[in-house]
Write a protein that holds these residues in place. Structure first.
Motif, PDB file in Angstrom:
ATOM      1  N   ALA A  53       2.501  13.624 -13.666  1.00 49.83           N
ATOM      2  CA  ALA A  53       3.055  14.519 -14.681  1.00 49.83           C
ATOM      3  C   ALA A  53       1.931  15.207 -15.452  1.00 49.83           C
ATOM      4  O   ALA A  53       1.015  14.551 -15.962  1.00 49.83           O
ATOM      5  N   CYS A  54       2.005  16.517 -15.544  1.00 46.30           N
ATOM      6  CA  CYS A  54       0.928  17.304 -16.159  1.00 46.30           C
ATOM      7  C   CYS A  54       0.702  16.931 -17.620  1.00 46.30           C
ATOM      8  O   CYS A  54      -0.434  16.926 -18.106  1.00 46.30           O
ATOM      9  N   HIS A  55       1.793  16.653 -18.353  1.00 43.31           N
ATOM     10  CA  HIS A  55       1.669  16.454 -19.795  1.00 43.31           C
ATOM     11  C   HIS A  55       0.887  15.202 -20.162  1.00 43.31           C
ATOM     12  O   HIS A  55       0.373  15.092 -21.273  1.00 43.31           O
ATOM     13  N   THR A  56       0.751  14.257 -19.223  1.00 42.30           N
ATOM     14  CA  THR A  56       0.036  13.028 -19.558  1.00 42.30           C
ATOM     15  C   THR A  56      -1.439  13.275 -19.841  1.00 42.30           C
ATOM     16  O   THR A  56      -2.061  12.528 -20.590  1.00 42.30           O
ATOM     17  N   CYS A  57      -2.014  14.329 -19.243  1.00 42.96           N
ATOM     18  CA  CYS A  57      -3.422  14.662 -19.487  1.00 42.96           C
ATOM     19  C   CYS A  57      -3.581  15.938 -20.309  1.00 42.96           C
ATOM     20  O   CYS A  57      -4.447  16.024 -21.177  1.00 42.96           O
ATOM     21  N   HIS A  58      -2.736  16.928 -20.027  1.00 39.75           N
ATOM     22  CA  HIS A  58      -2.903  18.251 -20.648  1.00 39.75           C
ATOM     23  C   HIS A  58      -2.108  18.413 -21.940  1.00 39.75           C
ATOM     24  O   HIS A  58      -2.227  19.448 -22.601  1.00 39.75           O
ATOM     25  N   GLY A  59      -1.308  17.403 -22.296  1.00 47.69           N
ATOM     26  CA  GLY A  59      -0.551  17.462 -23.539  1.00 47.69           C
ATOM     27  C   GLY A  59       0.790  18.147 -23.363  1.00 47.69           C
ATOM     28  O   GLY A  59       1.011  18.907 -22.419  1.00 47.69           O
ATOM     29  N   MET A  60       1.703  17.873 -24.294  1.00 51.82           N
ATOM     30  CA  MET A  60       3.046  18.426 -24.214  1.00 51.82           C
ATOM     31  C   MET A  60       3.050  19.947 -24.353  1.00 51.82           C
ATOM     32  O   MET A  60       3.953  20.619 -23.881  1.00 51.82           O
ATOM     33  N   SER A  61       2.033  20.477 -25.023  1.00 55.06           N
ATOM     34  CA  SER A  61       1.953  21.928 -25.221  1.00 55.06           C
ATOM     35  C   SER A  61       0.858  22.565 -24.385  1.00 55.06           C
ATOM     36  O   SER A  61       0.453  23.701 -24.641  1.00 55.06           O
ATOM     37  N   GLY A  62       0.334  21.818 -23.407  1.00 53.40           N
ATOM     38  CA  GLY A  62      -0.711  22.360 -22.549  1.00 53.40           C
ATOM     39  C   GLY A  62      -2.020  22.583 -23.256  1.00 53.40           C
ATOM     40  O   GLY A  62      -2.855  23.377 -22.809  1.00 53.40           O
ATOM     41  N   GLU A  63      -2.248  21.838 -24.361  1.00 56.74           N
ATOM     42  CA  GLU A  63      -3.412  22.084 -25.207  1.00 56.74           C
ATOM     43  C   GLU A  63      -4.677  21.381 -24.740  1.00 56.74           C
ATOM     44  O   GLU A  63      -5.763  21.661 -25.257  1.00 56.74           O
ATOM     45  N   GLY A  64      -4.590  20.465 -23.770  1.00 49.01           N
ATOM     46  CA  GLY A  64      -5.773  19.718 -23.351  1.00 49.01           C
ATOM     47  C   GLY A  64      -6.084  18.607 -24.327  1.00 49.01           C
ATOM     48  O   GLY A  64      -5.313  18.342 -25.263  1.00 49.01           O
ATOM     49  N   ASP A  65      -7.210  17.952 -24.125  1.00 50.98           N
ATOM     50  CA  ASP A  65      -7.556  16.816 -24.992  1.00 50.98           C
ATOM     51  C   ASP A  65      -8.749  17.091 -25.893  1.00 50.98           C
ATOM     52  O   ASP A  65      -9.240  16.185 -26.572  1.00 50.98           O
ATOM     53  N   GLY A  66      -9.255  18.330 -25.902  1.00 54.42           N
ATOM     54  CA  GLY A  66     -10.408  18.641 -26.742  1.00 54.42           C
ATOM     55  C   GLY A  66     -11.711  18.112 -26.195  1.00 54.42           C
ATOM     56  O   GLY A  66     -12.745  18.206 -26.851  1.00 54.42           O
ATOM     57  N   SER A 171      -8.508  32.693 -19.681  1.00 53.90           N
ATOM     58  CA  SER A 171      -8.949  32.893 -21.057  1.00 53.90           C
ATOM     59  C   SER A 171      -9.746  31.659 -21.467  1.00 53.90           C
ATOM     60  O   SER A 171      -9.462  30.543 -21.049  1.00 53.90           O
ATOM     61  N   LEU A 172     -10.769  31.866 -22.276  1.00 59.03           N
ATOM     62  CA  LEU A 172     -11.678  30.785 -22.642  1.00 59.03           C
ATOM     63  C   LEU A 172     -11.536  30.334 -24.091  1.00 59.03           C
ATOM     64  O   LEU A 172     -12.042  29.274 -24.448  1.00 59.03           O
ATOM     65  N   ALA A 173     -10.864  31.130 -24.916  1.00 59.44           N
ATOM     66  CA  ALA A 173     -10.759  30.806 -26.336  1.00 59.44           C
ATOM     67  C   ALA A 173     -10.135  29.425 -26.513  1.00 59.44           C
ATOM     68  O   ALA A 173      -9.067  29.136 -25.977  1.00 59.44           O
ATOM     69  N   GLY A 174     -10.830  28.582 -27.242  1.00 57.91           N
ATOM     70  CA  GLY A 174     -10.292  27.261 -27.529  1.00 57.91           C
ATOM     71  C   GLY A 174     -10.491  26.228 -26.451  1.00 57.91           C
ATOM     72  O   GLY A 174     -10.063  25.082 -26.602  1.00 57.91           O
ATOM     73  N   GLN A 175     -11.134  26.573 -25.338  1.00 57.90           N
ATOM     74  CA  GLN A 175     -11.413  25.541 -24.336  1.00 57.90           C
ATOM     75  C   GLN A 175     -12.471  24.582 -24.881  1.00 57.90           C
ATOM     76  O   GLN A 175     -13.413  25.005 -25.543  1.00 57.90           O
ATOM     77  N   PRO A 176     -12.345  23.288 -24.609  1.00 58.82           N
ATOM     78  CA  PRO A 176     -13.298  22.319 -25.158  1.00 58.82           C
ATOM     79  C   PRO A 176     -14.716  22.557 -24.643  1.00 58.82           C
ATOM     80  O   PRO A 176     -14.917  22.826 -23.455  1.00 58.82           O
ATOM     81  N   ALA A 177     -15.687  22.453 -25.537  1.00 64.22           N
ATOM     82  CA  ALA A 177     -17.079  22.667 -25.148  1.00 64.22           C
ATOM     83  C   ALA A 177     -17.528  21.724 -24.025  1.00 64.22           C
ATOM     84  O   ALA A 177     -18.198  22.165 -23.087  1.00 64.22           O
ATOM     85  N   PRO A 178     -17.204  20.403 -24.076  1.00 65.00           N
ATOM     86  CA  PRO A 178     -17.637  19.531 -22.978  1.00 65.00           C
ATOM     87  C   PRO A 178     -17.069  19.961 -21.627  1.00 65.00           C
ATOM     88  O   PRO A 178     -17.753  19.870 -20.605  1.00 65.00           O
ATOM     89  N   TYR A 179     -15.823  20.437 -21.623  1.00 63.79           N
ATOM     90  CA  TYR A 179     -15.219  20.902 -20.371  1.00 63.79           C
ATOM     91  C   TYR A 179     -15.937  22.148 -19.866  1.00 63.79           C
ATOM     92  O   TYR A 179     -16.270  22.251 -18.683  1.00 63.79           O
ATOM     93  N   VAL A 180     -16.170  23.110 -20.764  1.00 57.49           N
ATOM     94  CA  VAL A 180     -16.840  24.358 -20.365  1.00 57.49           C
ATOM     95  C   VAL A 180     -18.233  24.050 -19.811  1.00 57.49           C
ATOM     96  O   VAL A 180     -18.636  24.582 -18.772  1.00 57.49           O
TER      97      VAL A 180
END
Length: 247
Positions: A53-66, A171-180
């Protein structure tokens, strides 16, 4: 020779009649319920099951984990679908994502891509950036690139604020720095590939290692109002760049 007549009160039915009856009432195939909408795939995992399930890692709103899990809400649907195909085909490596992508049908990938693309990205809380004052080169790389090295400006494809990306680009706005930073290093090493015209591969390989973290930090703070420079006193003493540390 005709079929034998039924005896009065008998429950025996000739095999031919049974066959005819069965042929006339065969039910239509029942569609898989979790293949119908992207939301159900995201919440249930579709053919990958609950552990996919996608939400287990990416969050219920698709926001990622920071951290190392990206925001997928609001990304271009074609980009999301293409990455799922890359994971399934082995062009992009990630143990969990590769397994999930291989379980999903083409229909499920398409539906879940459209679902997350239609989400409004949720804002993330961030502390003010210190590196923008300390590493002005990160902003220059993002907005202007470096023609001498053949390094294309990030803004060309991803937009000046990271959110106005060209079709097919994330789009890159708000993507976590460690991920980028992790993705830039994967492009730079050749571990990640498959972009059209190899633009990302060429850009990342033209970058120096010490440029990656500041650029990732800059990207993580674009478009959300948190790109306030820190105080000069917080900046470390500048070091001269080693000319041997290029691409």
């Amino acid at each position: 020779m005709g079929l034998p007549a039924l005896r009065s009160g008998s429950s025996a039915i000739p095999a031919a009649c049974l066959a005819l009856a069965a042929a006339g009432c065969t039910p239509e195939p029942v569609p898989k319920p979790f293949a119908q909408t992207g939301e159900l795939v995201a919440l249930s995992g579709g053919d990958a099951g609950p552990r996919g399930a996608c939400h287990t890692c990416h969050g219920m709103s698709g926001e990622g984990d920071g951290n190392l899990t990206p925001r997928i809400a609001g990304l271009d649907p074609g980009y999301i679908a293409r990455q799922l195909i890359f994971y399934a085909d082995g062009l992009r490596q990630h143990e969990q994502m590769s397994w999930i992508a291989r379980q999903l049908t083409d229909e499920q990938r398409s539906h879940v891509s459209d679902y997350y693309a239609g989400m409004e990205p949720a804002p993330l809380e961030r502390a003010p950036s210190v590196r923008l004052a300390c590493e002005p080169g990160a902003e220059a790389l993002y907005l202007q690139g470096d023609p001498e090295r053949g390094l294309e400006a990030c803004a060309t494809c991803h937009g000046r604020d990271g959110g106005d990306a060209q079709a097919g680009s994330p789009s890159l706005a708000g993507q976590p720095a460690p991920y980028v930073a992790a993705q830039l290093r994967a492009w730079r090493s050749g571990e990640r590939y498959g972009d059209p015209q190899n633009v990302m591969l060429a850009a990342a390989q033209a970058m120096a290692e010490e440029e990656i973290n500041p650029l990732a930090d800059y990207i993580a703070r674009t478009g959300d109002g948190s790109d306030r420079p820190g105080f000069p006193a917080e900046c470390p003493s500048p070091r001269r760049r080693d000319p041997r540390s290029g691409a």
